[in-house]
Design an enzyme around this catalytic site. Sequence first.
Site, PDB file in Angstrom:
ATOM      1  N   HIS A 218       5.962   5.523  11.257  1.00  0.00           N
ATOM      2  CA  HIS A 218       5.351   5.488   9.915  1.00  0.00           C
ATOM      3  C   HIS A 218       4.383   6.676   9.877  1.00  0.00           C
ATOM      4  CE1 HIS A 218       3.875   4.141   6.184  1.00  0.00           C
ATOM      5  NE2 HIS A 218       3.611   2.872   6.445  1.00  0.00           N
TER       6      HIS A 218
ATOM      7  N   LYS B   7      26.084  -3.826  -2.872  1.00  0.00           N
ATOM      8  CA  LYS B   7      27.545  -3.758  -3.044  1.00  0.00           C
ATOM      9  C   LYS B   7      28.210  -3.014  -1.897  1.00  0.00           C
ATOM     10  CE  LYS B   7      26.742  -3.159  -8.004  1.00  0.00           C
ATOM     11  NZ  LYS B   7      26.922  -2.226  -9.122  1.00  0.00           N
TER      12      LYS B   7
ATOM     13  N   ARG C 254       0.802  -1.227   0.000  1.00  0.00           N
ATOM     14  CA  ARG C 254       0.000   0.000   0.000  1.00  0.00           C
ATOM     15  C   ARG C 254       0.833   1.275   0.000  1.00  0.00           C
ATOM     16  NH1 ARG C 254      -3.135  -4.006   1.441  1.00  0.00           N
ATOM     17  NH2 ARG C 254      -1.261  -4.650   2.518  1.00  0.00           N
ATOM     18  N   THR C 255       1.847   1.331   0.837  1.00  0.00           N
ATOM     19  CA  THR C 255       2.566   2.600   0.957  1.00  0.00           C
ATOM     20  C   THR C 255       3.263   2.939  -0.363  1.00  0.00           C
ATOM     21  OG1 THR C 255       2.887   2.126   3.292  1.00  0.00           O
ATOM     22  CG2 THR C 255       4.227   3.886   2.356  1.00  0.00           C
TER      23      THR C 255
ATOM     24  N   ARG D 104      11.474   3.810   2.528  1.00  0.00           N
ATOM     25  CA  ARG D 104      11.217   2.807   3.568  1.00  0.00           C
ATOM     26  C   ARG D 104      12.533   2.114   3.860  1.00  0.00           C
ATOM     27  NH1 ARG D 104       6.178  -1.184   4.004  1.00  0.00           N
ATOM     28  NH2 ARG D 104       5.345   0.808   4.760  1.00  0.00           N
TER      29      ARG D 104
HETATM   30  C1  NCD Z   1       2.428  -1.365   7.879  1.00  0.00           C
HETATM   31  C2  NCD Z   1       3.919  -1.148   7.895  1.00  0.00           C
HETATM   32  O1  NCD Z   1       4.606  -1.376   6.900  1.00  0.00           O
HETATM   33  O2  NCD Z   1       4.380  -0.709   8.939  1.00  0.00           O
HETATM   34  N1  NCD Z   1       1.865  -1.460   6.617  1.00  0.00           N
HETATM   35  C3  NCD Z   1       1.546  -0.306   5.943  1.00  0.00           C
HETATM   36  O3  NCD Z   1       2.384   0.496   5.653  1.00  0.00           O
HETATM   37  N2  NCD Z   1       0.254  -0.103   5.669  1.00  0.00           N
HETATM   38  C4  NCD Z   1       1.951  -2.410   8.807  1.00  0.00           C
HETATM   39  C5  NCD Z   1       2.580  -3.761   8.822  1.00  0.00           C
HETATM   40  O4  NCD Z   1       3.449  -4.084   8.021  1.00  0.00           O
HETATM   41  O5  NCD Z   1       2.157  -4.534   9.669  1.00  0.00           O
END
Ligand code: NCD
Length: 323
Positions: A152, A101, A71-72, A124
């Site tokens: 997050h 590397k 999703r993100t 991320r």
């Molecule tokens: C979450 C995350 O990546 O922290 N997912 C998200 O971004 N919607 C939750 C998770 O991975 O449990």
Amino acid sequence: MTTPTIAGIEQYPGIEGAHILSAEQFVVDELPVLFGQADELHGLFVEDRRELALRHVGRHLFNLFYEPSTRTRVSFGKAALNMGMGVEFTEDAKTFSSAAKGETLEDTVKVLGEEYGFDAIVLRYHEEGGAKRAARVSQVPIINAGDGAGEHPTQSLLDAYTIHQQHGRLDNLNVVMGGDLAKGRTVRSLAQLLAKFDGNKITFVSTPELQMSEDVLEVLRQHGVKYDETDEVVDALEGADVVYWTRLQKERHASDVAANDASFILDPDTIIKLPQHAQILHPLPRVDEISELLDSDPRAQYFRQAGNGLYLRMALLDNILAA
Ligand code: NCD
């Protein structure tokens, strides 16, 4: 350099630029403005996609992901595409970028922003503090899309947007957060965001080994937020306005951590005391901690919540590009 003005978001202390690194940066009084922008962009998307797609032609987003995401990554990418931006990405950057590397995060980010001219980087990273490290060296905005078990922040914004839609406010709410509170970065950001509003009460539901960490509890105490910790799911849901459930973060625990037992699964039996006006949220992915039997319950809003992420992230990018 002037302080950037992103609606609802202050500059992170000590780091220049329009970065989004932590829920700490969100300004209570201005969040409704940001939510209004998300509503407007949603409206434009429905009414006139072609017009919307002229909005940021020639601007480019980079999705730099060192950990899995559905999703993100996709909602940021789609948000950018909807507004006419170009999108480039590295999926599993640990394997497919020069990180494999031995290149540092800092060197990667410098090249993407300064040298290749991406207008913003959604990052991320697998370690806490990754987004701040990147922001310190980046000429272009860094958006923290999750840094290990840290934070997050944009997830907490879309969570707040979804709560605001249902309840018309973000204060004086009775919020229950359950599941893996120890390693779940979404609950960590959301608890810190809700702490900024008056009168919220948070009940944390988990096994003792998955309890909310002391650093977040300290933030709650500083803001005078009332909170409880319990392992009784059924009773905790009585009187709740918002239930926010999460999966076990298996990848962040030693292999011997116990999975949540059946009593932590939300299903028609465990939610018998949940009021009708409440909403059940989850950042997704769901594994088995919410029964599919609840999906048709109008209180189960986790899919719409994910959808809200698209419009909220359009509003964020729109603001960042204007900053
Ligand atoms: C979450 C995350 O990546 O922290 N997912 C998200 O971004 N919607 C939750 C998770 O991975 O449990």
